[in-house]
Design an enzyme around this catalytic site. Sequence first.
Site, PDB file in Angstrom:
ATOM      1  N   GLY A 174       0.722  -1.141  -0.092  1.00 16.60           N
ATOM      2  CA  GLY A 174       0.044  -0.030  -0.024  1.00 16.60           C
ATOM      3  C   GLY A 174       0.927   1.268  -0.023  1.00 16.60           C
ATOM      4  O   GLY A 174       1.583   1.372   0.771  1.00 16.60           O
ATOM      5  N   GLY A 186      -7.568  -6.412   5.085  1.00 17.70           N
ATOM      6  CA  GLY A 186      -8.701  -7.128   4.744  1.00 17.70           C
ATOM      7  C   GLY A 186      -9.859  -6.375   4.519  1.00 17.70           C
ATOM      8  O   GLY A 186     -10.053  -5.021   4.469  1.00 17.70           O
ATOM      9  N   TYR A 192       0.724 -12.753  -6.600  1.00 18.51           N
ATOM     10  CA  TYR A 192       0.787 -11.436  -7.056  1.00 18.51           C
ATOM     11  C   TYR A 192       1.325 -10.548  -5.743  1.00 18.51           C
ATOM     12  O   TYR A 192       2.504  -9.839  -5.692  1.00 18.51           O
ATOM     13  CB  TYR A 192      -0.283 -10.478  -7.616  1.00 18.51           C
ATOM     14  CG  TYR A 192      -0.073  -9.071  -8.039  1.00 18.51           C
ATOM     15  CD1 TYR A 192       0.801  -8.675  -8.863  1.00 18.51           C
ATOM     16  CD2 TYR A 192      -0.940  -8.205  -6.833  1.00 18.51           C
ATOM     17  CE1 TYR A 192       1.034  -7.087  -8.767  1.00 18.51           C
ATOM     18  CE2 TYR A 192      -0.684  -6.956  -7.067  1.00 18.51           C
ATOM     19  CZ  TYR A 192       0.011  -6.434  -7.909  1.00 18.51           C
ATOM     20  OH  TYR A 192       0.249  -5.132  -8.012  1.00 18.51           O
ATOM     21  N   CYS A 214     -12.753  -9.701  -6.054  1.00 19.94           N
ATOM     22  CA  CYS A 214     -12.387 -10.353  -4.577  1.00 19.94           C
ATOM     23  C   CYS A 214     -13.238  -9.413  -3.698  1.00 19.94           C
ATOM     24  O   CYS A 214     -13.288  -8.213  -3.834  1.00 19.94           O
ATOM     25  CB  CYS A 214     -10.991 -10.103  -4.150  1.00 19.94           C
ATOM     26  SG  CYS A 214     -10.518 -10.497  -2.877  1.00 19.94           S
TER      27      CYS A 214
END
Length: 451
Positions: free
Chosen positions: A35, A110, A250, A390
Amino acid sequence: MREDVNEKCAVVGIFGHQEASKLAYFSLHALQHRGQEAAGISSSDGVKLHTIKKRGLVMRVFDEAKLKTLSGSSAIGHTRYSTAGDDSILDAQPVFARYDLGEMAIVHNGNLTNADEVRKALIKKGAIFQTYMDTENLIHLIAKSEKAKLIDRIIDAVHRIEGAFSLVFLSRTKMFAMRDRHGFRPLSLGRLPSGGYIVASETCAFDLVGATYIRDVEPGELLIFEKDKEPISIKVFEPTPKHCIFEYVYFARPDSSVFGQSVYQTRKNMGKELAHVSPVEADLVIPVPDGGVPSAIGYAQESGIPYEMGIMRNHYIGRTFIEPTQEMRDLKVKMKLSPMIDIIKGKRVIVIDDSIVRGTTSRRIIRMLKEAGASEVHMRVSSPPTTDPCFYGVDTPDKEHLIAANKTIDEICKYIEADSLAYLDEASLLRSVNATKDNYCTACFTGKYIV
Ligand code: AMP
């Protein structure tokens, strides 16, 4: 309401070290790939919590003077990913709050699947929210719980949430680490050289601060860290592991071990499997850097076709703003990835990437390689077609933008202008990660959602 705000993040917790915030800072450096939007640290000096969070890279957010103000022997940290446009500083973490038991801070990696319901219910009862983050739900649930002790309030709160969460909580004297029952996102426990503890999304953070890996925080487990005590473990939920396979494909850094296995090795295995399932005659195997590197090495070793760095990546490109014309867009790709003309010219190349999402990257790369003189370009992808979004923490676009949800492999091959295209199949992918039972979430490739 935005639902895409806790994705692709990293968390870290340091407990029992004189310079806890410095170690958290170094750990966040190692976890920067998860991030780049914002970073933050909260520390506790035993009496008070101190928090600094800001937009930008870890290195930009903190300096020596700022870290000095984050005093105390425990600290938690976060790097945040978000899609373009989510620029509110309020959405950076740690989320800090004062409540009847004192002060607390939370970091979260999450996505909560019932975040909207919980939030609506809380708002109906008068709660006021400052951010769009799922994590703020937890603050309210903990603050409103009837239980007397924080530990019981945390257990109460996690029973109200569903989905993916790797969480670290900091109070004035304790630290808590918790993973959802499926263990979607990783979270590992390590020991600091001086005796304290570290929890982090990936073990590459341990290596940087000289910590030794002890074990993963178990799915459904809550760990409590208290001064001069071994961590206490509570099984909050019966574990039913469904680890995110995309961490291997990934997400995670190759030098990390996640879910107990080397990311590099699993990625290399994917390349080897790919060489078996989709061989092609060619002169060179080249990776799309950086994601495709380990699998391209695996493909080359297995096929005997020489591996070359056919594409160079410039690591100093942040967000580019040049978009309007096609010419400028092409220039933008070349700023980031440029072809090694001498290597590629006149060659039949196999290009390996970890995934095709929208298809735009592959299309541009293949054009670029052809312009550089490649005689044939065969695209090989070290994961199955990404057909489904996702909901557990990986940033994927809606189904309508996922090329594999809307086109056949032949059509994708035409679209990206490759001479051939092949993906790794699900069984081979599962073999690559040594899946023994049904313990991985493959929803992005299969649409089989667990929660
Ligand atoms: P696309 O142009 O949408 O097909 O992008 C594919 C590229 O994005 C591949 O090179 C992947 O390595 C990379 N990628 C895959 N998943 C993600 C993700 N969740 N966030 C950012 N990049 C990704």
